[in-house]
Scaffold this motif. Structure first.
Motif, PDB file in Angstrom:
ATOM      1  N   ALA A  61      25.655  31.599  61.153  1.00 15.41           N
ATOM      2  CA  ALA A  61      24.196  31.433  61.232  1.00 15.41           C
ATOM      3  C   ALA A  61      23.631  32.153  62.446  1.00 15.41           C
ATOM      4  O   ALA A  61      22.571  32.777  62.368  1.00 15.41           O
ATOM      5  N   ARG A  62      24.343  32.088  63.550  1.00 12.01           N
ATOM      6  CA  ARG A  62      23.870  32.739  64.788  1.00 12.01           C
ATOM      7  C   ARG A  62      23.631  34.223  64.542  1.00 12.01           C
ATOM      8  O   ARG A  62      22.693  34.806  65.048  1.00 12.01           O
ATOM      9  N   TRP A  63      24.486  34.857  63.752  1.00  8.15           N
ATOM     10  CA  TRP A  63      24.377  36.292  63.485  1.00  8.15           C
ATOM     11  C   TRP A  63      23.495  36.585  62.291  1.00  8.15           C
ATOM     12  O   TRP A  63      22.708  37.530  62.305  1.00  8.15           O
ATOM     13  N   PHE A  64      23.624  35.786  61.248  1.00  4.40           N
ATOM     14  CA  PHE A  64      22.880  36.012  60.011  1.00  4.40           C
ATOM     15  C   PHE A  64      21.370  35.910  60.219  1.00  4.40           C
ATOM     16  O   PHE A  64      20.594  36.631  59.594  1.00  4.40           O
ATOM     17  N   LEU A  65      20.966  35.015  61.097  1.00 10.61           N
ATOM     18  CA  LEU A  65      19.541  34.753  61.309  1.00 10.61           C
ATOM     19  C   LEU A  65      18.907  35.623  62.393  1.00 10.61           C
ATOM     20  O   LEU A  65      17.718  35.500  62.654  1.00 10.61           O
ATOM     21  N   ASP A  66      19.674  36.503  63.011  1.00 11.05           N
ATOM     22  CA  ASP A  66      19.151  37.384  64.049  1.00 11.05           C
ATOM     23  C   ASP A  66      18.559  38.634  63.403  1.00 11.05           C
ATOM     24  O   ASP A  66      19.277  39.529  62.962  1.00 11.05           O
ATOM     25  N   ASP A  67      17.235  38.678  63.331  1.00 16.75           N
ATOM     26  CA  ASP A  67      16.533  39.781  62.665  1.00 16.75           C
ATOM     27  C   ASP A  67      16.630  41.108  63.407  1.00 16.75           C
ATOM     28  O   ASP A  67      16.267  42.152  62.850  1.00 16.75           O
ATOM     29  N   ASP A  68      17.117  41.102  64.631  1.00 14.89           N
ATOM     30  CA  ASP A  68      17.227  42.340  65.400  1.00 14.89           C
ATOM     31  C   ASP A  68      18.508  43.116  65.098  1.00 14.89           C
ATOM     32  O   ASP A  68      18.649  44.258  65.529  1.00 14.89           O
ATOM     33  N   LEU A  69      19.435  42.498  64.378  1.00 14.77           N
ATOM     34  CA  LEU A  69      20.708  43.139  64.093  1.00 14.77           C
ATOM     35  C   LEU A  69      20.662  43.865  62.758  1.00 14.77           C
ATOM     36  O   LEU A  69      19.938  43.471  61.850  1.00 14.77           O
ATOM     37  N   ARG A  70      21.439  44.916  62.642  1.00 16.24           N
ATOM     38  CA  ARG A  70      21.566  45.685  61.403  1.00 16.24           C
ATOM     39  C   ARG A  70      23.013  45.623  60.950  1.00 16.24           C
ATOM     40  O   ARG A  70      23.928  45.758  61.769  1.00 16.24           O
ATOM     41  N   TRP A  71      23.205  45.410  59.670  1.00 15.26           N
ATOM     42  CA  TRP A  71      24.533  45.194  59.117  1.00 15.26           C
ATOM     43  C   TRP A  71      24.839  46.189  58.014  1.00 15.26           C
ATOM     44  O   TRP A  71      23.960  46.578  57.259  1.00 15.26           O
ATOM     45  N   ASP A  72      26.108  46.503  57.867  1.00 15.97           N
ATOM     46  CA  ASP A  72      26.537  47.242  56.694  1.00 15.97           C
ATOM     47  C   ASP A  72      26.546  46.256  55.513  1.00 15.97           C
ATOM     48  O   ASP A  72      26.505  45.037  55.706  1.00 15.97           O
ATOM     49  N   GLU A  73      26.586  46.780  54.316  1.00 14.21           N
ATOM     50  CA  GLU A  73      26.471  45.947  53.120  1.00 14.21           C
ATOM     51  C   GLU A  73      27.575  44.891  53.013  1.00 14.21           C
ATOM     52  O   GLU A  73      27.319  43.742  52.667  1.00 14.21           O
ATOM     53  N   VAL A  74      28.800  45.274  53.318  1.00 19.22           N
ATOM     54  CA  VAL A  74      29.923  44.339  53.202  1.00 19.22           C
ATOM     55  C   VAL A  74      29.809  43.215  54.223  1.00 19.22           C
ATOM     56  O   VAL A  74      30.006  42.042  53.891  1.00 19.22           O
ATOM     57  N   SER A  75      29.468  43.547  55.451  1.00 17.95           N
ATOM     58  CA  SER A  75      29.323  42.507  56.482  1.00 17.95           C
ATOM     59  C   SER A  75      28.196  41.545  56.136  1.00 17.95           C
ATOM     60  O   SER A  75      28.340  40.325  56.300  1.00 17.95           O
ATOM     61  N   TRP A  76      27.084  42.069  55.650  1.00 11.60           N
ATOM     62  CA  TRP A  76      25.947  41.214  55.288  1.00 11.60           C
ATOM     63  C   TRP A  76      26.334  40.268  54.148  1.00 11.60           C
ATOM     64  O   TRP A  76      26.034  39.085  54.169  1.00 11.60           O
ATOM     65  N   TRP A  77      27.027  40.803  53.147  1.00 18.23           N
ATOM     66  CA  TRP A  77      27.499  39.997  52.017  1.00 18.23           C
ATOM     67  C   TRP A  77      28.403  38.862  52.511  1.00 18.23           C
ATOM     68  O   TRP A  77      28.235  37.706  52.136  1.00 18.23           O
TER      69      TRP A  77
END
Length: 99
Positions: free
Chosen positions: A33-49
């Motif tokens: 949650a700490r990472w998923f909810l941080d709108d300032d971060l950008r993720w690759d598709e696999v990490s986001w999934w």
């Protein structure tokens, strides 16, 4: 508190820890949650999934009920994450996880 965005390997290690019983589902959910909810971060598709799955891994069918996704499903997610990453073995890592 961690400040560096986790790598895909870090996310995989949390799935491993839940599957192996080294981390609770609640610990993994709070970490994700700490990472998923941080709108300032950008993720690759696999990490986001994978983060999306990990954030919510502690959901139950009802109060005091079984988990919405059982242990087999968690292992299947781990296998799918490894397949998507092109990884066949664990990269190792910490043996204790905590929030």
């Amino acid at each position: 508190m961690e400040t560096d965005q986790p790598s895909p390997g870090d996310i995989e290690r949390w799935f491993e820890a839940v599957a192996d019983g080294r981390a609770s589902r609640d610990e993994a959910d709070r970490w994700a949650a700490r990472w998923f909810l941080d709108d300032d971060l950008r993720w690759d598709e696999v990490s986001w999934w994978a983060l999306d799955l990990l954030h919510g891994i502690d959901l139950r069918v009802g109060p005091g009920g079984p988990y919405l996704h059982d242990e087999e499903q968690v292992r299947e997610w781990l296998a799918e994450l490894r397949r998507r990453r092109g990884v066949h073995e664990s990269g190792g890592g910490p043996t204790r996880f905590g929030g």
